[in-house]
Design a protein around this motif. Structure first.
Motif, PDB file in Angstrom:
ATOM      1  N   TYR A  48       0.761  -1.180   0.017  1.00  0.00           N
ATOM      2  CA  TYR A  48       0.017  -0.020   0.073  1.00  0.00           C
ATOM      3  C   TYR A  48       0.932   1.209   0.013  1.00  0.00           C
ATOM      4  O   TYR A  48       1.949   1.054   0.466  1.00  0.00           O
ATOM      5  N   HIS A  49       0.337   2.156  -0.430  1.00  0.00           N
ATOM      6  CA  HIS A  49       0.923   3.722  -0.387  1.00  0.00           C
ATOM      7  C   HIS A  49      -0.047   4.441   0.177  1.00  0.00           C
ATOM      8  O   HIS A  49      -1.314   5.067  -0.584  1.00  0.00           O
ATOM      9  N   ASP A  50       0.129   5.520   1.376  1.00  0.00           N
ATOM     10  CA  ASP A  50      -0.643   6.265   1.865  1.00  0.00           C
ATOM     11  C   ASP A  50      -0.112   7.712   1.743  1.00  0.00           C
ATOM     12  O   ASP A  50       1.211   7.789   1.841  1.00  0.00           O
ATOM     13  N   ILE A  51      -0.917   8.630   1.606  1.00  0.00           N
ATOM     14  CA  ILE A  51      -0.753  10.039   1.750  1.00  0.00           C
ATOM     15  C   ILE A  51      -1.390  10.638   2.841  1.00  0.00           C
ATOM     16  O   ILE A  51      -2.628  10.465   3.169  1.00  0.00           O
ATOM     17  N   LEU A  52      -0.796  11.237   3.729  1.00  0.00           N
ATOM     18  CA  LEU A  52      -0.978  11.704   5.056  1.00  0.00           C
ATOM     19  C   LEU A  52      -2.285  12.721   4.916  1.00  0.00           C
ATOM     20  O   LEU A  52      -3.069  12.825   5.563  1.00  0.00           O
ATOM     21  N   ASP A  53      -1.990  13.361   4.078  1.00  0.00           N
ATOM     22  CA  ASP A  53      -2.916  14.511   3.905  1.00  0.00           C
ATOM     23  C   ASP A  53      -4.373  13.998   3.399  1.00  0.00           C
ATOM     24  O   ASP A  53      -5.466  14.809   3.651  1.00  0.00           O
ATOM     25  N   HIS A  54      -4.567  12.826   3.035  1.00  0.00           N
ATOM     26  CA  HIS A  54      -5.832  12.428   2.678  1.00  0.00           C
ATOM     27  C   HIS A  54      -6.805  11.969   3.944  1.00  0.00           C
ATOM     28  O   HIS A  54      -7.923  11.881   3.890  1.00  0.00           O
ATOM     29  N   TYR A  55      -5.947  11.678   5.092  1.00  0.00           N
ATOM     30  CA  TYR A  55      -6.531  11.386   6.390  1.00  0.00           C
ATOM     31  C   TYR A  55      -6.740  12.515   7.494  1.00  0.00           C
ATOM     32  O   TYR A  55      -7.200  12.414   8.571  1.00  0.00           O
ATOM     33  N   LEU A  56      -6.287  13.608   7.146  1.00  0.00           N
ATOM     34  CA  LEU A  56      -6.243  14.882   8.068  1.00  0.00           C
ATOM     35  C   LEU A  56      -7.589  15.240   8.691  1.00  0.00           C
ATOM     36  O   LEU A  56      -7.607  15.428  10.049  1.00  0.00           O
ATOM     37  N   GLU A  57      -8.946  15.111   8.059  1.00  0.00           N
ATOM     38  CA  GLU A  57      -9.983  15.522   8.465  1.00  0.00           C
ATOM     39  C   GLU A  57     -10.257  14.286   9.551  1.00  0.00           C
ATOM     40  O   GLU A  57     -11.132  14.901  10.502  1.00  0.00           O
ATOM     41  N   ILE A  58     -10.241  13.269   9.180  1.00  0.00           N
ATOM     42  CA  ILE A  58     -10.592  12.031  10.415  1.00  0.00           C
ATOM     43  C   ILE A  58      -9.536  12.064  11.464  1.00  0.00           C
ATOM     44  O   ILE A  58     -10.198  12.307  12.646  1.00  0.00           O
ATOM     45  N   LEU A  59      -8.403  12.316  11.352  1.00  0.00           N
ATOM     46  CA  LEU A  59      -7.345  12.322  12.503  1.00  0.00           C
ATOM     47  C   LEU A  59      -7.597  13.723  13.469  1.00  0.00           C
ATOM     48  O   LEU A  59      -7.466  13.747  14.560  1.00  0.00           O
ATOM     49  N   LEU A  60      -8.273  14.752  12.712  1.00  0.00           N
ATOM     50  CA  LEU A  60      -8.626  16.058  13.449  1.00  0.00           C
ATOM     51  C   LEU A  60      -9.563  15.713  14.492  1.00  0.00           C
ATOM     52  O   LEU A  60      -9.791  16.309  15.639  1.00  0.00           O
ATOM     53  N   VAL A  61     -10.521  14.801  14.087  1.00  0.00           N
ATOM     54  CA  VAL A  61     -11.638  14.404  15.035  1.00  0.00           C
ATOM     55  C   VAL A  61     -11.027  13.109  16.103  1.00  0.00           C
ATOM     56  O   VAL A  61     -11.545  13.184  17.296  1.00  0.00           O
ATOM     57  N   LYS A  62     -10.288  12.715  15.394  1.00  0.00           N
ATOM     58  CA  LYS A  62      -9.631  11.525  16.389  1.00  0.00           C
ATOM     59  C   LYS A  62      -8.190  11.527  16.391  1.00  0.00           C
ATOM     60  O   LYS A  62      -7.477  10.861  15.964  1.00  0.00           O
ATOM     61  N   PRO A  63      -7.653  12.495  17.187  1.00  0.00           N
ATOM     62  CA  PRO A  63      -6.221  12.875  17.518  1.00  0.00           C
ATOM     63  C   PRO A  63      -5.406  11.502  18.026  1.00  0.00           C
ATOM     64  O   PRO A  63      -4.126  11.554  17.687  1.00  0.00           O
ATOM     65  N   GLY A  64      -6.052  10.815  18.725  1.00  0.00           N
ATOM     66  CA  GLY A  64      -5.188  10.004  19.415  1.00  0.00           C
ATOM     67  C   GLY A  64      -4.827   8.887  18.459  1.00  0.00           C
ATOM     68  O   GLY A  64      -3.803   8.174  18.748  1.00  0.00           O
ATOM     69  N   ALA A  65      -5.371   8.537  17.289  1.00  0.00           N
ATOM     70  CA  ALA A  65      -4.859   7.856  16.084  1.00  0.00           C
ATOM     71  C   ALA A  65      -3.946   8.423  15.230  1.00  0.00           C
ATOM     72  O   ALA A  65      -3.300   7.565  14.440  1.00  0.00           O
ATOM     73  N   PHE A  66      -3.292   9.587  15.422  1.00  0.00           N
ATOM     74  CA  PHE A  66      -2.235  10.255  14.574  1.00  0.00           C
ATOM     75  C   PHE A  66      -1.092   9.531  14.841  1.00  0.00           C
ATOM     76  O   PHE A  66      -0.447   9.281  13.881  1.00  0.00           O
ATOM     77  N   ALA A  67      -0.563   9.286  16.087  1.00  0.00           N
ATOM     78  CA  ALA A  67       0.536   8.733  16.393  1.00  0.00           C
ATOM     79  C   ALA A  67       0.830   7.302  15.865  1.00  0.00           C
ATOM     80  O   ALA A  67       2.102   7.024  15.322  1.00  0.00           O
ATOM     81  N   GLY A  68      -0.085   6.561  15.746  1.00  0.00           N
ATOM     82  CA  GLY A  68       0.333   5.099  15.263  1.00  0.00           C
ATOM     83  C   GLY A  68      -0.308   4.809  13.720  1.00  0.00           C
ATOM     84  O   GLY A  68      -0.540   3.924  13.355  1.00  0.00           O
ATOM     85  N   ALA A  69      -0.817   6.075  13.057  1.00  0.00           N
ATOM     86  CA  ALA A  69      -1.153   5.999  11.889  1.00  0.00           C
ATOM     87  C   ALA A  69      -0.089   5.416  10.703  1.00  0.00           C
ATOM     88  O   ALA A  69       0.944   5.951  10.865  1.00  0.00           O
ATOM     89  N   ALA A  70      -0.588   4.597   9.739  1.00  0.00           N
ATOM     90  CA  ALA A  70       0.145   3.917   8.654  1.00  0.00           C
ATOM     91  C   ALA A  70       0.730   5.244   7.849  1.00  0.00           C
ATOM     92  O   ALA A  70       1.844   5.066   7.277  1.00  0.00           O
ATOM     93  N   ALA A  71      -0.098   6.223   7.760  1.00  0.00           N
ATOM     94  CA  ALA A  71       0.228   7.278   6.560  1.00  0.00           C
ATOM     95  C   ALA A  71       1.305   8.074   7.145  1.00  0.00           C
ATOM     96  O   ALA A  71       2.263   8.843   6.606  1.00  0.00           O
ATOM     97  N   LEU A  72       1.415   8.454   8.860  1.00  0.00           N
ATOM     98  CA  LEU A  72       2.461   9.013   9.368  1.00  0.00           C
ATOM     99  C   LEU A  72       3.772   8.471   9.171  1.00  0.00           C
ATOM    100  O   LEU A  72       4.702   8.941   8.846  1.00  0.00           O
ATOM    101  N   ALA A  73       3.787   7.048   9.539  1.00  0.00           N
ATOM    102  CA  ALA A  73       5.042   6.323   9.355  1.00  0.00           C
ATOM    103  C   ALA A  73       5.573   6.403   7.654  1.00  0.00           C
ATOM    104  O   ALA A  73       6.704   6.521   7.584  1.00  0.00           O
ATOM    105  N   GLN A  74       4.674   6.529   6.697  1.00  0.00           N
ATOM    106  CA  GLN A  74       5.259   6.659   5.617  1.00  0.00           C
ATOM    107  C   GLN A  74       5.535   7.931   5.196  1.00  0.00           C
ATOM    108  O   GLN A  74       6.521   8.169   4.513  1.00  0.00           O
ATOM    109  N   ALA A  75       4.960   8.853   5.879  1.00  0.00           N
ATOM    110  CA  ALA A  75       5.291  10.186   5.538  1.00  0.00           C
ATOM    111  C   ALA A  75       6.690  10.553   6.259  1.00  0.00           C
ATOM    112  O   ALA A  75       7.509  11.313   5.431  1.00  0.00           O
TER     113      ALA A  75
END
Length: 369
Positions: free
Chosen positions: A187-214
């Motif tokens: 898979y290939h993720d772009i962090l910008d695609h998930y920012l609206e979701i992560l803004l509501v659920k900031p606790g999932a930001f640190a472990g997001a796969a998109a963050l690791a790829q970024a």
């Protein structure tokens, strides 16, 4: 393009069926491709009978492979492989074929005026697909997964599968571009695609796969990390992470270099704020000089302490623009009117009744009460 024809060895993407002689049943995409560039294919005879029709092409292909691609190069992506092949091709221009006094590049430049020019527009060789965006914000293309902006979850999008890239469209607008993956189930993720979701659920930001790829791709820089740490120290984990996500959303409106410059300035000042990052990013984008003074606590300057528009920044402290000296237009009025005549209206005038009463109530000198 060659002016006569190009010889082909009955490649399968072009030829669906070999008929008698040189007649072939061509695929529809191949017919559209050669019609776009305006050349005629020359199909060689299959087997040993047509071996002499290809000249030394197969020999040169084998030589190139043995010299440059053995052992096979290890690369991270198709783009890196293409860059290596382009560099090798540039080196091949200086090579001399045995028995020829000139180089390969010199011979090509000599033949170049005899060729037809290429069309102004390139032919789109991509394949159109229409997958549905999964609930995790990805589409499946050839057993690989690519992220799509979260607002398209559950919708059908148009995907252009190219040799090196994957383009995802919303109508005619490109909403995502990914490098094409070569391994299945990756898979290939772009962090910008998930920012609206992560803004509501900031606790999932640190472990997001998109963050690791970024982080791996260098998009999430050390400046982002430092701002995130400072924001969490100031506001806590949840609010600090939301502040970072709001800063990441600024990348949609401003260049990445400007946003990083804004975060760098804010970190030096010590005033962690999304609004300040936006202001400093726009200042960096416009290259607007600002004023400063020696306020060690905040890095800002009091308006009454300014002298001649402020002093240059010291020790890398951010400078603040003076609204009166830099932003407001000059006052074109000749001068303020004289208000001294109107000041008399503020004093009450004495009345006749008041004067008489005062005189009668005052005893004369030398008389008794």
């Amino acid at each position: 393009m060659p002016t006569v024809h190009i010889r082909y060895d009955n490649l399968r993407p072009a030829v669906k069926q070999v008929l008698f002689g040189r007649s072939r049943t061509e695929s529809a995409r191949w017919t559209a491709f050669r019609s776009w560039y305006g050349f005629e294919p020359f199909y060689c005879t299959p087997g040993e009978a047509g071996a002499h029709e290809k000249g030394g092409v197969e020999h040169e292909g084998g030589r190139f492979r043995r010299r440059h691609l053995v052992p096979p190069p290890e690369v991270e992506s198709l783009a890196e492989l293409n860059e290596r092949l382009a560099a090798i091709d540039a080196e091949e221009d200086t090579r001399h074929i045995q028995g020829r006094p000139t180089s390969v590049g010199f011979d090509f430049e000599t033949e170049k005026p005899l060729l037809h020019p290429l069309p102004a527009d390139e032919y789109d060789t991509g394949i159109d697909l229409t997958p549905v965006v999964h609930r995790n914000g990805r589409v499946t293309v050839r057993q690989c997964y690519y992220s799509v902006p979260a607002r398209f979850i559950g919708a059908k999008v148009r995907v252009k599968l190219r040799a090196n890239e994957v383009w995802i469209f919303d109508g005619r607008k490109v909403v995502a571009r990914h490098p094409r993956l070569t391994l299945r189930y990756t898979y290939h993720d772009i962090l910008d695609h998930y920012l609206e979701i992560l803004l509501v659920k900031p606790g999932a930001f640190a472990g997001a796969a998109a963050l690791a790829q970024a982080r791996a791709e260098g998009v999430f820089t050390k400046t982002h990390e430092a701002f995130w740490a400072a924001a969490k120290q100031k506001c806590g984990d949840r609010e600090g992470t939301q502040m970072l996500i709001e800063v990441l959303l600024l990348h949609r409106q401003l260049p990445s270099e400007a946003v990083v410059a804004g975060m760098t300035t804010v970190l030096k000042v010590g005033a962690i704020s999304t609004d300040l990052v936006a202001i400093e990013a726009r200042k960096a984008l416009e290259n607007t000089p600002a004023d400063t003074d020696d306020d060690a606590d905040t890095g800002f300057v009091d308006e009454h302490d300014k002298h001649d528009g402020g002093e240059p920044a010291r020790n890398g402290v951010a400078k603040v623009i003076s609204l009166h000296t830099k932003r407001l237009p000059p006052d074109l009025r000749p001068g303020l009117p004289d208000m001294s005549k109107y000041d008399r209206l503020l004093k009450p005038l004495p009345t006749t009744t008041t004067t008489t009463s005062t005189t009668a109530a005052t005893p004369k000198k030398g008389t008794s009460a």
